[in-house]
Write a protein that holds these residues in place. Structure first.
Motif, PDB file in Angstrom:
ATOM      1  N   GLU A  66       0.851  -1.177   0.000  1.00 19.74           N
ATOM      2  CA  GLU A  66       0.000   0.000   0.000  1.00 19.74           C
ATOM      3  C   GLU A  66       0.892   1.234   0.000  1.00 19.74           C
ATOM      4  N   CYS A  69       2.956   1.850   3.085  1.00 15.80           N
ATOM      5  CA  CYS A  69       4.065   0.896   3.247  1.00 15.80           C
ATOM      6  C   CYS A  69       5.278   1.336   2.435  1.00 15.80           C
ATOM      7  N   CYS A 106       4.285  -3.969   6.105  1.00 16.80           N
ATOM      8  CA  CYS A 106       2.981  -4.609   5.878  1.00 16.80           C
ATOM      9  C   CYS A 106       2.399  -5.156   7.178  1.00 16.80           C
ATOM     10  N   LYS A 107       3.240  -5.781   7.962  1.00 11.72           N
ATOM     11  CA  LYS A 107       2.764  -6.332   9.238  1.00 11.72           C
ATOM     12  C   LYS A 107       2.332  -5.225  10.201  1.00 11.72           C
ATOM     13  N   THR A 108       2.986  -4.093  10.107  1.00 14.28           N
ATOM     14  CA  THR A 108       2.700  -2.988  11.016  1.00 14.28           C
ATOM     15  C   THR A 108       1.473  -2.188  10.592  1.00 14.28           C
ATOM     16  N   CYS A 110      -0.857  -2.888   7.828  1.00 16.10           N
ATOM     17  CA  CYS A 110      -1.972  -3.491   7.085  1.00 16.10           C
ATOM     18  C   CYS A 110      -2.763  -4.469   7.955  1.00 16.10           C
ATOM     19  N   ASP A 111      -4.051  -4.478   7.757  1.00 18.22           N
ATOM     20  CA  ASP A 111      -4.897  -5.429   8.478  1.00 18.22           C
ATOM     21  C   ASP A 111      -4.642  -6.858   8.012  1.00 18.22           C
ATOM     22  N   ALA A 112      -4.384  -7.011   6.727  1.00 19.01           N
ATOM     23  CA  ALA A 112      -4.088  -8.333   6.168  1.00 19.01           C
ATOM     24  C   ALA A 112      -2.724  -8.263   5.487  1.00 19.01           C
ATOM     25  N   TYR A 113      -1.920  -9.261   5.725  1.00 18.46           N
ATOM     26  CA  TYR A 113      -0.592  -9.291   5.126  1.00 18.46           C
ATOM     27  C   TYR A 113      -0.207 -10.738   4.843  1.00 18.46           C
TER      28      TYR A 113
END
Length: 195
Positions: A66, A69, A106-108, A110-113
């Motif tokens: 995103e 990110c 992404c882990k930080t 995003c809701d889904a990764y």
């Protein structure tokens, strides 16, 4: 470019971030040997045979990065270099840094990764190597992983303003460009011709 990074075309934003990494690498690769860092987990034996732009485009596409990110990758560089002055982004470290920082971003944010196995395959490293690199970045940043909306916007504005061919939509309009609302898919607003 749109005034909000949320509306920016992801491929163009990826290109801007890759350009920034490329400028940093070009500068750091010219440093005398005494000013370069000692080898770290991020060092490869030789620069990979893929450009920074192609690599980041690949990571962005297959890891579904995103805009936030992408921007936070640059914030991570600044945070790490501030806390670890001997760390350098160079042609030997940039690719491993990008895939690891993208995984963390992404882990930080995003809701889904994806899984680390997926990110490792996208980045061309083993999952064990990615896991080790992830722990190293987390340690180097002191686990300071998030950024404010204002910080992300500031990095976005800086990226756009550093490109001589781009400007923010509001700046284009203020400079006498068309007042019509441009669609978000229009990623580039060329500067007015000086001829």
């Amino acid at each position: 470019m749109p005034d909000s990074y949320f509306e920016a075309d992801i491929e163009r934003l990826t290109q801007l971030v890759a350009n920034m990494f490329s400028r940093v690498v070009q500068h750091n690769d010219r440093l005398p040997m005494g000013q370069q860092q000692k080898p770290t987990r991020f060092h490869s034996r030789a620069p990979p045979n893929i450009t920074i732009n192609d690599y980041l485009q690949r990571v962005s596409k297959y890891a579904s990065l995103e805009p936030a990110c992408l921007l936070i990758l640059l914030i991570y560089v600044d945070r790490i270099c501030e806390r670890n002055p001997t760390f350098t982004i160079s042609s030997l470290t940039v690719h491993r840094f990008i895939i690891t920082a993208a995984t963390i971003a992404c882990k930080t944010l995003c809701d889904a990764y994806c899984t680390n196995l997926h990110y490792a395959k996208v980045g061309g490293v083993s999952m064990q190597e990615l896991n080790s690199l992830e722990v190293e970045i987390l340690r180097m940043m002191g686990w300071h992983l998030v950024a404010t909306q204002e910080q992300l916007e500031q990095y976005y504005f800086t990226l756009v303003r550093q490109d001589p061919l781009l400007m923010l939509q509001s700046e284009f309009v203020a400079a006498g460009g068309s007042g019509a609302q441009l669609p978000p898919s229009l990623a580039v607003i060329p500067l007015p011709s000086t001829n």
